[in-house]
Design a protein around this motif. Structure first.
Motif, short mmCIF file in Angstrom:
data_model
loop_
_atom_site.label_atom_id
_atom_site.label_comp_id
_atom_site.label_asym_id
_atom_site.label_seq_id
_atom_site.Cartn_x
_atom_site.Cartn_y
_atom_site.Cartn_z
N LEU A 14 1.26 -7.22 24.12
CA LEU A 14 0.59 -7.43 25.41
C LEU A 14 0.05 -6.12 25.98
CD1 LEU A 14 2.92 -10.05 27.13
CD2 LEU A 14 0.54 -10.38 26.41
N MET A 15 0.79 -5.03 25.83
CA MET A 15 0.32 -3.74 26.33
C MET A 15 -0.94 -3.31 25.59
SD MET A 15 2.07 -2.58 28.89
CE MET A 15 1.65 -0.84 28.89
N HIS A 16 -0.96 -3.47 24.28
CA HIS A 16 -2.15 -3.10 23.51
C HIS A 16 -3.33 -4.01 23.86
CE1 HIS A 16 -0.11 -0.07 21.30
NE2 HIS A 16 0.63 -0.88 20.55
N THR A 17 -3.04 -5.29 24.09
CA THR A 17 -4.11 -6.21 24.48
C THR A 17 -4.68 -5.83 25.83
OG1 THR A 17 -3.06 -8.02 23.25
CG2 THR A 17 -4.66 -8.63 24.94
N MET A 18 -3.80 -5.49 26.77
CA MET A 18 -4.25 -5.09 28.10
C MET A 18 -5.12 -3.84 28.02
SD MET A 18 -3.49 -2.66 30.68
CE MET A 18 -1.75 -2.21 30.51
N GLN A 19 -4.68 -2.85 27.24
CA GLN A 19 -5.46 -1.61 27.12
C GLN A 19 -6.82 -1.87 26.47
OE1 GLN A 19 -2.61 0.70 24.92
NE2 GLN A 19 -1.62 1.51 26.77
N ALA A 20 -6.83 -2.72 25.44
CA ALA A 20 -8.08 -3.02 24.74
C ALA A 20 -9.02 -3.88 25.59
CB ALA A 20 -7.79 -3.72 23.42
N SER A 21 -8.47 -4.63 26.55
CA SER A 21 -9.29 -5.56 27.32
C SER A 21 -10.32 -4.86 28.20
CB SER A 21 -8.40 -6.47 28.18
OG SER A 21 -7.76 -5.73 29.22
N ILE A 22 -10.20 -3.55 28.37
CA ILE A 22 -11.17 -2.83 29.19
C ILE A 22 -12.56 -2.88 28.57
CG2 ILE A 22 -10.85 -0.57 28.11
CD1 ILE A 22 -11.36 -1.33 31.87
N VAL A 23 -12.65 -3.18 27.27
CA VAL A 23 -13.98 -3.25 26.62
C VAL A 23 -14.78 -4.44 27.15
CG1 VAL A 23 -13.11 -2.12 24.54
CG2 VAL A 23 -13.19 -4.62 24.64
N ILE A 24 -14.11 -5.45 27.71
CA ILE A 24 -14.84 -6.62 28.21
C ILE A 24 -15.62 -6.27 29.47
CG2 ILE A 24 -14.64 -9.00 29.03
CD1 ILE A 24 -12.17 -9.28 27.24
N PRO A 25 -14.97 -5.72 30.53
CA PRO A 25 -15.79 -5.30 31.68
C PRO A 25 -16.78 -4.19 31.32
CG PRO A 25 -13.50 -4.58 31.95
CD PRO A 25 -13.54 -5.54 30.80
N MET A 26 -16.44 -3.34 30.35
CA MET A 26 -17.38 -2.30 29.93
C MET A 26 -18.65 -2.93 29.35
SD MET A 26 -16.91 0.78 27.17
CE MET A 26 -15.71 1.66 28.16
N ALA A 27 -18.49 -3.96 28.52
CA ALA A 27 -19.64 -4.64 27.95
C ALA A 27 -20.50 -5.29 29.03
CB ALA A 27 -19.18 -5.69 26.94
N VAL A 28 -19.85 -5.87 30.04
CA VAL A 28 -20.58 -6.48 31.14
C VAL A 28 -21.35 -5.41 31.92
CG1 VAL A 28 -20.37 -7.79 33.29
CG2 VAL A 28 -18.96 -8.40 31.32
N VAL A 29 -20.74 -4.25 32.12
CA VAL A 29 -21.43 -3.15 32.80
C VAL A 29 -22.69 -2.77 32.06
CG1 VAL A 29 -21.25 -0.68 33.34
CG2 VAL A 29 -19.40 -2.22 33.97
N TRP A 30 -22.60 -2.63 30.76
CA TRP A 30 -23.77 -2.24 29.96
C TRP A 30 -24.88 -3.29 30.03
CZ3 TRP A 30 -20.73 -0.50 24.97
CH2 TRP A 30 -20.12 0.74 25.24
N LEU A 31 -24.50 -4.57 30.07
CA LEU A 31 -25.48 -5.64 30.06
C LEU A 31 -26.10 -5.90 31.43
CD1 LEU A 31 -23.61 -8.21 27.75
CD2 LEU A 31 -25.65 -6.87 27.16
N ARG A 32 -25.34 -5.63 32.51
CA ARG A 32 -25.80 -6.04 33.83
C ARG A 32 -25.99 -4.89 34.81
NH1 ARG A 32 -24.00 -9.05 37.25
NH2 ARG A 32 -25.88 -10.30 37.48
N ARG A 33 -25.93 -3.66 34.36
CA ARG A 33 -25.96 -2.53 35.31
C ARG A 33 -27.24 -2.49 36.13
NH1 ARG A 33 -26.07 -0.53 30.15
NH2 ARG A 33 -27.93 0.65 29.50
N LYS A 34 -28.33 -3.05 35.65
CA LYS A 34 -29.57 -3.05 36.42
C LYS A 34 -29.48 -3.95 37.65
CE LYS A 34 -31.79 -6.72 33.69
NZ LYS A 34 -32.94 -7.06 32.81
N HIS A 35 -28.48 -4.83 37.69
CA HIS A 35 -28.29 -5.73 38.83
C HIS A 35 -27.35 -5.14 39.89
CE1 HIS A 35 -30.28 -8.98 36.66
NE2 HIS A 35 -29.50 -8.74 35.62
N PHE A 36 -26.82 -3.95 39.64
CA PHE A 36 -25.79 -3.41 40.52
C PHE A 36 -26.39 -2.62 41.68
CE2 PHE A 36 -22.56 -2.96 36.79
CZ PHE A 36 -22.46 -4.34 36.71
N LEU A 37 -25.81 -2.81 42.85
CA LEU A 37 -26.04 -1.92 43.98
C LEU A 37 -25.36 -0.58 43.70
CD1 LEU A 37 -25.54 -4.29 47.02
CD2 LEU A 37 -27.64 -3.06 46.46
N PRO A 38 -25.72 0.49 44.41
CA PRO A 38 -25.09 1.79 44.19
C PRO A 38 -23.56 1.74 44.25
CG PRO A 38 -27.02 2.07 45.54
CD PRO A 38 -26.85 0.58 45.37
#
Length: 231
Positions: A14-38
């Motif tokens: 579970l600890m390794h899964t939790m640490q690795a799960s940060i790649v999911i929001p990171m992928a969303v950031v890369w795909l949607r960053r043009k929609h973000f406010l400052p």
């Protein structure tokens, strides 16, 4: 009932899964960053901070470092610094922004001093202070949003989602590490890491939702203090 070995394997997985799960929001950031406010763009730096410390702990400890304490304390301090920069842009009350700045600076400086005195104590202090401080500012933002006439569903406000996730994470983490003082068996100590992992997974889930639902027109900056006569 799980054996000691099974419980330990579960907590590690579970600890390794939790640490690795940060790649999911990171992928969303890369795909949607043009929609973000400052403000949300600033928040998106969290995925890089988290990834840096996860990779550093994986690579440096235990191969090159005898302890990962300074990495743990550093992550908590960096998270507080980033969240201070984010929330100061959306809190309306000037006194809340000033108090958040003072509290954040105090947390970081006192952590450095305490860590210099005792590494283990510094890590525990940094973790508790991070949870307490960010839970307080999360509640302040939730109260601010709920006291206004709704302009959108709260479930679509990225900072509202972040605040709920931080409250869940803070509650779970503080409860988990209270086991250090309440119990002494190996089962209780291992369950502590299961709770930490689940709390981290919940936070990353809310963080991912925040980035998925962020739109440029949804989040307004804090009002100038001159317009806040009612506070």
């Amino acid at each position: 009932m799980l054996t000691k070995e099974q419980l330990n394997a579960l907590s590690m997985a579970l600890m390794h899964t939790m640490q690795a799960s940060i790649v999911i929001p990171m992928a969303v950031v890369w795909l949607r960053r043009k929609h973000f406010l400052p403000t949300v763009k600033l928040l998106s730096n969290y995925v890089y901070i988290s990834t840096f410390f996860v990779v550093a702990m994986t690579v440096l400890y235990p191969a090159y470092l005898s302890t990962n304490w300074w990495l743990l304390a550093g992550f908590n301090c960096c998270k507080v610094g980033l969240f201070w920069a984010v929330y100061r842009q959306v809190l309306d009350a000037a006194w809340q922004r000033r108090l958040l700045g003072v509290a954040s600076a105090f947390m970081v400086l006192s952590t450095v001093g305490l860590y210099w005195y005792n590494g283990a104590l510094g890590v525990a202090y940094a973790r508790i202070m991070q949870c307490a401080l960010l839970a307080a500012v999360a509640m302040a933002y939730l109260e601010q949003k709920m006291s206004r006439a709704p302009t959108l569903r709260l479930w679509h406000d990225p900072l509202w989602l972040l605040s709920v996730g931080q409250l869940v994470y803070s509650a779970g983490t503080v409860t988990a590490f209270s086991q250090d003082y309440l119990t002494v068996t190996i089962y209780d100590q291992t369950w502590k890491y299961v709770m930490v992992a689940l709390s981290g997974l919940a936070f990353n889930w809310f963080l991912t939702l925040a980035f998925l639902r962020a739109k440029r027109e949804l989040l307004a900056p804090a009002q100038p203090s001159s317009q806040l006569a009612t506070y």
